[in-house]
Design an enzyme around this catalytic site. Sequence first.
Site, PDB file in Angstrom:
ATOM      1  CG  ASP B  36      -0.287   0.021   2.537  1.00 61.45           C
ATOM      2  OD1 ASP B  36       0.885   0.454   2.612  1.00 61.45           O
ATOM      3  OD2 ASP B  36      -0.922  -0.395   3.518  1.00 61.45           O
ATOM      4  CB  SER B  37       0.155   4.861  -0.154  1.00 57.48           C
ATOM      5  OG  SER B  37      -0.588   4.947   1.047  1.00 57.48           O
TER       6      SER B  37
END
Lengths: 420, 79
Positions: B36-37
Amino acid sequence: MRRVVVTGLGLVTPLGVGHKLNWERLVAGESGIRSISGFDASDLASKVAGQVPRGEGDGLFNPDTFVPPKDQRKMDDFIIFAIAAAHEAIKDSGWVPQTEEDRELTGVMVGSGIGGLPGIADGAVTLHEKGPRRISPFFIPACLINLASGHISIQHGFKGPNHAVVTACSTGAHAIGDASRLIMLGDADVMVAGGTEAAVSRLGVGGFAAMRALSTNFNDTPEKASRPYDKDRDGFVISEGAGVVVLEELEHAKKRGAHIYAEIVGYGLSGDAYHISAPAEDGNGGFRAMRGALKRAGLNPEDIDYVNAHGTSTPLGDEIELGAVKRLFGSAVDKLTMSSTKSAIGHLLGAAGAVEAIYSIKAINHSLVPPTLNLENPSESCLGVNLVPKVAQERRVRAALSNSFGFGGTNASLVFKEFA
Amino acid sequence: MSDVAERVKKIVVDHLGVEEAKVTENASFIDDLGADSLDTVELVMAFEEEFGCEIPDDAAEKILTVKDAIDFIKANAAA
């Protein structure tokens, strides 16, 4: 008002992982207090603690069972303990939402007193030594208290109320009480509720020691250090762990044939408005929390067979709580049984109220009251109160009251009743 | 400098907990490797530590695949 029952239990404590094993060890009079391990305690005033036993095997805590190793650095231990206790409680309840509506009516309210203190300490060192660019992007979510509830909801897909209580040592009790009210009011049908704590660290122990709140006279005999109501008590023993229950609306539980451990019938809250850490000397805060819980339950003092005391083993606090119980119960104190299970597990801070609520429920289920360990020479004020010294006592427990009092003068009492 | 690719892949395997075989040069951290980010921010920090270089935010935003990381490091890192 809708009725709320307890249908699942989960425990991670210094006595081990699992509510059944916890109970066996608790009523056998075992202690989970040891010399501090895992970090240097040589210069700390208190060198004893209730740490969750780690390792592989029955009752030992292995984080890999609950969280993949690569994700463990994204959360402080208080979150992993909460995930583990919730895992047991949810499995124990058998509740698996089938529809979107089921999921939206299942919520989580697991609080913590302090949250990710070890992670915050490490983060501060990183900032100081290496600068802001080296702070992990997971630093904040690893330490935030409500991320315990967040992770549990993500793991299980529970989309109902997602909340976290922070009321120091009353956290676990407030979480269970407040979650039960969400169910009573119809905001949810099922709530996963409780408390978690993992602040047994150099900063945590150092901080409480600075307040002169911890036991320091029993560093060579850890199992003797937590001794509520005993003349030689000299402060609480810091501990870690988590307690989580599944609360459920009565008809919802009946409809799916769930096992019902007990009904939560009373919840009382109060504030001392007195001091940041010392309880009000007249015990009025605790008194009003207990009285409020009994009123809500529609019970009289003589209907309560067991009080699981807050009883932290501090000279002042134990005395004040005992005074409040005597005042509330009056002549009914003769038939009351009261003990402090902190004598066996120490003080789990934000998790204490939830763990002790579970022990109270088990006392109802097993007609057995857990002992107050190390109660060798009771204080004079203990006369006339059965504090269950050293050995568990068999007796029917129709209803049990569990007390939790926290810094800031925040008090909560829960009443559980046998479900027939 | 051929070991840059191996060192990058090892960091990706360790941080994302993925099988080594999946970490091909064209693999996207987010689309193929489950990051994820926040994971990608942490990956860039790990690259900086390993190779003793600084990857500015605007450059980091363009590092989307294993190959992007290898190319940036080869062009900018001393080690």
